[in-house]
Design a protein around this motif. Structure first.
Motif, PDB file in Angstrom:
ATOM      1  N   THR A 149       1.083  -1.248  -0.125  1.00 38.73           N
ATOM      2  CA  THR A 149       0.105  -0.135  -0.003  1.00 38.73           C
ATOM      3  C   THR A 149       0.808   1.343  -0.199  1.00 38.73           C
ATOM      4  OG1 THR A 149      -0.141  -0.045   2.479  1.00 38.73           O
ATOM      5  CG2 THR A 149      -1.690  -1.177   1.205  1.00 38.73           C
ATOM      6  N   GLY A 184      -4.860  12.379  12.180  1.00 36.97           N
ATOM      7  CA  GLY A 184      -5.051  11.018  12.235  1.00 36.97           C
ATOM      8  C   GLY A 184      -4.977  10.406  13.735  1.00 36.97           C
ATOM      9  N   GLY A 186      -5.108   6.996  14.310  1.00 35.86           N
ATOM     10  CA  GLY A 186      -4.716   5.337  14.373  1.00 35.86           C
ATOM     11  C   GLY A 186      -3.298   5.149  14.694  1.00 35.86           C
ATOM     12  N   ARG A 215      -9.980   0.848  16.687  1.00 33.11           N
ATOM     13  CA  ARG A 215     -10.055  -0.701  16.356  1.00 33.11           C
ATOM     14  C   ARG A 215      -9.720  -1.719  17.348  1.00 33.11           C
ATOM     15  NH1 ARG A 215      -7.783  -1.066   9.881  1.00 33.11           N
ATOM     16  NH2 ARG A 215      -9.410   0.680   9.006  1.00 33.11           N
ATOM     17  N   GLY A 273      -4.763   6.788   6.901  1.00 30.35           N
ATOM     18  CA  GLY A 273      -5.072   5.365   6.343  1.00 30.35           C
ATOM     19  C   GLY A 273      -3.899   5.109   5.046  1.00 30.35           C
ATOM     20  N   ARG A 274      -4.391   3.873   4.428  1.00 34.22           N
ATOM     21  CA  ARG A 274      -3.451   3.447   3.454  1.00 34.22           C
ATOM     22  C   ARG A 274      -4.291   3.212   2.215  1.00 34.22           C
ATOM     23  NH1 ARG A 274       1.759   4.208   4.276  1.00 34.22           N
ATOM     24  NH2 ARG A 274       2.155   2.543   2.868  1.00 34.22           N
ATOM     25  N   HIS A 318      -6.134  -6.354   1.587  1.00 33.55           N
ATOM     26  CA  HIS A 318      -6.892  -5.586   2.419  1.00 33.55           C
ATOM     27  C   HIS A 318      -7.464  -6.552   3.769  1.00 33.55           C
ATOM     28  CE1 HIS A 318     -10.119  -2.530   3.489  1.00 33.55           C
ATOM     29  NE2 HIS A 318      -8.816  -2.043   3.656  1.00 33.55           N
TER      30      HIS A 318
END
Length: 478
Positions: A149, A184, A186, A215, A273-274, A318
């Motif tokens: 990615t 972000g 994450g 998550r 994100g990716r 993914h």
């Protein structure tokens, strides 16, 4: 100048950890194998992700651990030696040279073609070399896409003119910016906020949602938020970036938020994100849409491609965007390719020799913040959404004898999610200093579906933090 066409049993596009593992397994099965790489052999993990980021983070975490220990605190009052940390980071990346990785390919008898590889019809790959030539490759049995990615950037007017940091810039920067804005919430965002704050930057963390690390179990993000703020990071929730501009080529970055607030920084990192690295690899020549994720079965065989010759392993499918899961997929896919090439049965039952079953239920991950976050399997919310009948067991890690060895101010928490119908663990989460080393025991318990009654006989050593297993089981029994 074009080379003569070459034929191999297996062609692997992408020589990162996933492609390397897949090639290793197909070569071990006796299949001639070539990998195609347009950048450095070893891929994202070795040069711009796992290795350099952990080299940046380890000094920060070691310093935090030391400051919790009476008797050491006075010796570690000063800041980190940022140039020394960056120099060690450079050593971890082999100074962005891949000689060692190329040597490993040679040692396992896997050929390397440097250049940009594109599918050119069934079992065909055309490689544009750095010199401008073309190498045409044909696969007898399989082509595996392991291209990974790239960092995603928002479709914001003028963003290219700002030259924002992506994860690559954040892990390879040559000096600490005085002010760093991180967009972000994450893993990349919190790890880089942790690292650069410790290395001397004034960090502002702009999070669109209401919490970090959405998550995993909510308490993990809450504990990381508290620690980041104590370290000096300005964590802002509900911060939606509406605009970004830079004053000249290398001047101040001005970030506009919805509602009118503004943030100024010397650099801005977007960690939102990716995106799949599939936009220019010739998917259209085999009937697939370019630029998207590749859908695969549990042997990593791409669905919807006639003949079953195309595979995709790692981030590009993914399933689990983690290096260790990608390497696992590479091993499974390589073994499946080998079996099919030899006409042998494919063991595609759950937990079989040729399937990536763990992607569904036993994915481990460590977030290298202070405190660390380590989790495997399902969270309590995910288990509930899946319709499982569960019991959630929590324990204060600071109450475990081994935690006191880390210092007087140890803060941590453990949770296990028990499937009451099958009497096995569905998920485990640890938060606290050093908990990453607890994770594999949890992964074995979840992946092995070890009955809770049997776990009583796995005796943890005293005094270690692993004694939390006993405390969790005692709490479960009541």
């Amino acid at each position: 100048m074009n080379d003569a066409p070459r034929t191999y049993d297996v062609i692997v596009i992408g020589a990162g950890p996933v492609g390397e593992n897949l090639a290793d397994r197909t070569r071990a099965a006796g299949l001639s194998t070539v990998v195609v790489e347009s950048e450095l052999v070893g891929g994202e993990c070795s040069y711009w992700a796992c290795m350099p980021s952990k080299a940046l983070l380890r000094p920060a975490l070691a310093l935090a651990d030391a400051r919790r220990l009476p008797g050491i605190q006075r010796a570690v009052r000063g800041p980190l030696d940022t140039p020394a940390v960056l120099a060690r980071r450079d050593d971890f990346t082999s100074h962005w040279k891949d000689d060692g990785q190329v040597g490993w390919l040679q040692s396992v008898d896997v050929d390397l073609v440097r250049g940009h590889g594109r599918l050119d019809g069934p079992r065909q790959v055309a490689v544009t070399t750095p010199e401008g030539g073309t190498v045409r490759l044909t696969a007898r049995h399989a082509v595996a896409v392991c291209t990974g990615t790239t960092a995603a950037l928002p479709p914001m007017p003028g963003i290219d003119d700002v030259h924002p940091w992506t994860s690559r810039d954040a892990t390879s920067a040559k000096q600490a910016p005085r002010r760093l804005a991180v967009v972000g919430g994450g893993v990349v965002a919190v790890e880089m906020a942790t690292a650069w704050q410790a290395l001397g930057s004034q960090v502002t963390l702009l999070v669109r949602g209401s919490g970090l690390l959405d998550r995993v179990e909510p308490f993990a993000g809450e504990m990381v938020t508290e620690a980041l703020r104590e370290a000096g990071v300005d964590v802002r929730f509900g911060a939606n970036v509406a605009s970004v501009e830079r004053d000249g080529a290398h001047g101040e970055v001005r970030i506009g938020l919805e509602g009118g607030a503004r943030v100024s920084a010397d650099e801005v990192l977007f960690a939102i994100g990716r995106a799949p690295h599939t936009g220019d690899i010739g998917l259209e020549t085999v009937g697939l849409k370019p630029g998207g994720w590749l859908r695969v079965d549990d042997t990593c065989q791409v669905t919807g491609v006639e003949g079953g010759w195309l595979y995709a392993a790692g981030d590009v499918n993914h399933r689990a965007l983690l290096t260790h899961q990608g390497k696992y997929q590479g091993r499974m896919a390589g073994a499946a390719i080998g079996a099919r090439a030899k006409g042998e049965p494919v063991d595609d039952a759950p937990w079989g020799a040729h399937v990536a079953t763990a992607d569904h239920s036993a994915v481990p991950q460590v977030v290298f913040t202070d405190p660390e976050v380590a989790a495997v399997g399902l969270s309590a919310a995910e288990a509930e959404q899946a319709g499982r009948r569960t019991k959630v067991v929590d324990y204060d890690l600071a109450q475990v004898a081994g935690a006191s060895l880390y210092g007087d101010d140890y803060r941590g928490r453990a949770r296990m999610v028990v499937d009451l119908d099958r009497n096995v663990l569905l998920g485990v989460t640890f938060v606290g200093p050093g908990v990453g080393e607890l994770l594999h025991s949890a992964t074995v318990a979840v992946a092995g579906e070890v009955p809770v009654d049997r776990l009583w006989h796995a005796v943890p050593a005293y005094p270690t933090v692993s004694e939390v297993w006993l405390r969790l089981l005692e709490t479960y029994r009541g």
